[in-house]
Design an enzyme around this catalytic site. Structure first.
Site, PDB file in Angstrom:
ATOM      1  CD  GLU A 292      50.856  51.545  16.339  1.00  0.00           C
ATOM      2  OE1 GLU A 292      50.046  52.436  16.639  1.00  0.00           O
ATOM      3  OE2 GLU A 292      50.874  51.001  15.222  1.00  0.00           O
TER       4      GLU A 292
ATOM      5  CG  HIS B   5      46.091  23.780  29.247  1.00  0.00           C
ATOM      6  ND1 HIS B   5      46.283  22.655  29.990  1.00  0.00           N
ATOM      7  CD2 HIS B   5      45.023  24.411  29.803  1.00  0.00           C
ATOM      8  CE1 HIS B   5      45.363  22.580  30.935  1.00  0.00           C
ATOM      9  NE2 HIS B   5      44.582  23.636  30.844  1.00  0.00           N
TER      10      HIS B   5
ATOM     11  CE  LYS C 283      51.633  53.278   7.586  1.00  0.00           C
ATOM     12  NZ  LYS C 283      50.964  54.383   8.272  1.00  0.00           N
TER      13      LYS C 283
END
Lengths: 429, 429
Positions: free
Chosen positions: B279, B300, B414
């Site tokens: 950010e 792994h 938003k």
């Protein structure tokens, strides 16, 4: 199919220069269809084993009774395995709402993570499944021995034979030796199915069955998906997905593939996908980097970068409609907080609004995004979705001329670790 | 300092062409030192608030009693917040071994994740901390109302005032309105410290204090680190780290920064770092992509790609010696399994062997890797390490001429989500 593959926001005409042109897609799709034909026609035993396993029924008759026996005698079950020996089972088991047995995945060897687990368990009611294809993965074999010792010290000497199962390849290996020595049973790990492709074998299905899931339905979903692909490769979702992945990487220098499910129960899916994609394709300088994210939380962590950072990402959202589910925001509190628009909305409404808004925001910023939308969060859908990603990976490997099997580069590190462990004790202090 | 910054395996002379040359490093280090001087000399209020907060003591006298009160009356504590309002606290709280109160981080709005939490709690013994700087984060405000309603329906009307606390900015906002309406207390969120930089404020420290941690020691570690940087910028670890990050990105096209802690209790650190880096720097086409991993499990899963995929990664291992700790592999079982070299080894020995072997394997494959090695897994070390990453991020932002504050791009999403929620109910179905 129990999911929709929505790819409109991957194209130039929708998102601008960050997208693939119709011409380019057509070219890659032709290659992708051809690649799928080659895969299905291949005589390669690994490929065939992966494609054929969803069709099998007979082995379920072995897996289910073992699971029933563990369900009956265990309050807790330790699933000991790492990487491909745990990620698939974890992803499936997250679907389950069954309370017992509780499943504990022992994947790591950090004492802080391992010790508290034993402190919380009753050794008389705890079972274990030990999973390692080679039977020699150091972390898994080490943890297996620690679990066995704990059972032997705290319960009868028959405990391992009554409540333990190993899944490993036939032949001599450390895990097999322990099974023989402590008389617990072994389910044979298919020698042609490597860990990250093993979710539809006993590796994924035994823990899933213990968790109370319908393992036949998981196979059914996977089978339906595979059949659809064979019937009509050119319009099959995994072919389109692989063709897009290759087009983005080869034509648009997109080096990162983000998988962002919008359901908590699918958070593990992104970790399973991460291994599948990374280990299968990350070879000889090729591959793209898979990144896992979870919506909506990672909107508050990663989205700024996805929208406005380098244009090096292709983003896949996995959604499953949640509208009208979950607790509801009370109208009186919403009004007191000046949030009238939230009054009476269920949490699931919020989740759906955010996932679709994020897809749209990414497209508006010119970032390619697709959506894999599940009809339901159940065994059949998840089986189909996981088979989608398996095929997408195999097809992409063929497009890039990469061998999707094995993980040759990690041997250096294993050898170095073993030489450290074999050295004089002082070296470790 | 309570950690070592080991960067040898980032250089050409050790790993070949994948590394930075001494000349190049010198050049970037000069820029990095200058950037730090500019930052410390800046009059910018956000920068100053972040640099100064570790020196504060007085606010601890407010935070600690609030925490003590919650510890006394609560068996469980809900920490409601998302992104920067939860990742720092989660990272700190993972250090704690205290059993009560249990902390539950409510970060996501998936009904499947939220509903079961309530089912497991006693409303008479549950408290809550609600955290949102703006006080208007939709997920947090929605969950706050749901928690308040649950408390009010299942316990006395005084419950919120006795057991709830909000952390938010001064002024009118939805969270403040709820605090006023239901008479619970508010700790003021520093207006100049954004969520992802807030771990050393009440946002990180109140939950940490409830978890029984020594919050003064967290600040102390952060303070020592900041002081070291000011005293001698040219040899300060965060300056070297930022200079390397910039050199790798600008000179070697390295676009991915992997943070891979080798301790389970540090797994959350990588998620906190991921937000901080993404950010702060992912703006206007700039930034590199942070990837979280955990050792040894992700050996792994991801290591094949790191070793042999595209040379586009810089890998940071975080370690803390674990030798001789944890359960020991029993000698008799090791011998029966043909694993004599593991006899008597503690799990911590394995962990250390793998982390150092992985660093060496990466270097041998020509991949740049550094190690941040903590002396101990405690408050002071973690405070120092987190301040390291805060400074590294701020310095890199200055090198790239990016404003590290705010996340302007996420506003689109938003707004779109709000318009969906405000629309006719039918649209959501």
């Amino acid at each position: 199919m129990p999911y929709k593959h929505i790819i409109d926001n991957c194209f130039v005409n929708r998102i601008g220069a960050g997208g693939v042109s119709a011409d380019c897609f057509r070219r890659f799709l032709a290659k992708g269809s051809a690649a799928l034909s080659e895969i299905t026609g291949s005589a390669d035993q690994e490929t065939q084993a992966i494609l054929r396993i969803p069709e099998q029924h007979k082995d379920l008759e072995t897996i289910q009774p073992v699971a029933d026996q563990l369900r009956e005698c265990c309050k807790d079950l330790l699933v000991v395995g790492t990487g491909g020996s745990s990620l698939g089972a974890r992803t499936l088991c997250a679907l389950s709402q069954t309370a017992t047995p509780r499943l504990w995945f022992l994947e790591n060897i950090d004492p802080d993570g391992v010790d508290p687990i034993f402190d919380n368990l009753d050794p008389k009611r705890t079972g274990a499944v030990f999973i390692s294809k080679s039977g020699s993965t150091t972390e898994t074999v080490g943890l297996t021995m620690i679990v066995l010792e704990w059972l032997l010290e705290n319960t009868s000497s028959n405990a391992p034979s009554e409540r333990c199962v190993a899944i490993t390849e036939r032949g001599d290996n450390p895990l097999h030796d322990l099974a023989r020595g402590y008389k617990f049973s072994v389910l044979e790990h298919d020698p042609f199915i490597g860990g990250r492709f093993s979710v539809f074998s006993s590796v994924g299905l035994l823990p899933a069955a213990v968790a109370g899931l319908d393992i036949a339905a998981i196979r059914q979903g996977a089978r339906e998906l595979a059949e659809t692909c064979l019937k009509d490769p050119a319009s099959a979702a995994p072919v389109a997905g692989a063709s897009l992945a290759a087009a983005f990487a080869d034509e648009l220098d997109i080096s990162i593939s983000v998988l962002m499910p919008y359901r908590d129960r699918l958070a593990g899916l992104a970790l399973w996908y991460r291994q599948l994609w990374a280990e299968s394709l990350g070879k000889e300088g090729r591959g793209t980097t898979p990144v896992q994210a979870t919506g909506t939380v990672d909107q508050h962590s990663q989205l700024q970068l996805y929208l406005d950072g380098p244009a090096d990402k292709w983003i896949s959202l996995v959604t499953c409609p949640a509208a009208n589910t979950g607790r509801t925001i009370p109208a009186d509190l919403a009004s007191e907080a000046g949030q009238g628009h939230l009054a009476g909305k269920a949490l699931g409404d919020l989740l759906d609004a955010f996932s679709s808004a994020t897809a749209e925001a990414l497209a508006q910023h010119g970032r390619p995004v697709r959506e894999l939308r599940l009809d339901a969060l159940d065994e059949r859908s998840l089986g189909a979705l996981m088979m989608h990603f398996v095929l997408e990976t195999l097809i992409t490997a063929r497009l890039w001329n990469v061998n999707p099997f094995g993980q040759p580069a990690v041997e250096t590190g294993k050898t170095l670790a073993m030489s450290r462990l074999a050295g004089p004790k002082g070296r470790l202090a």
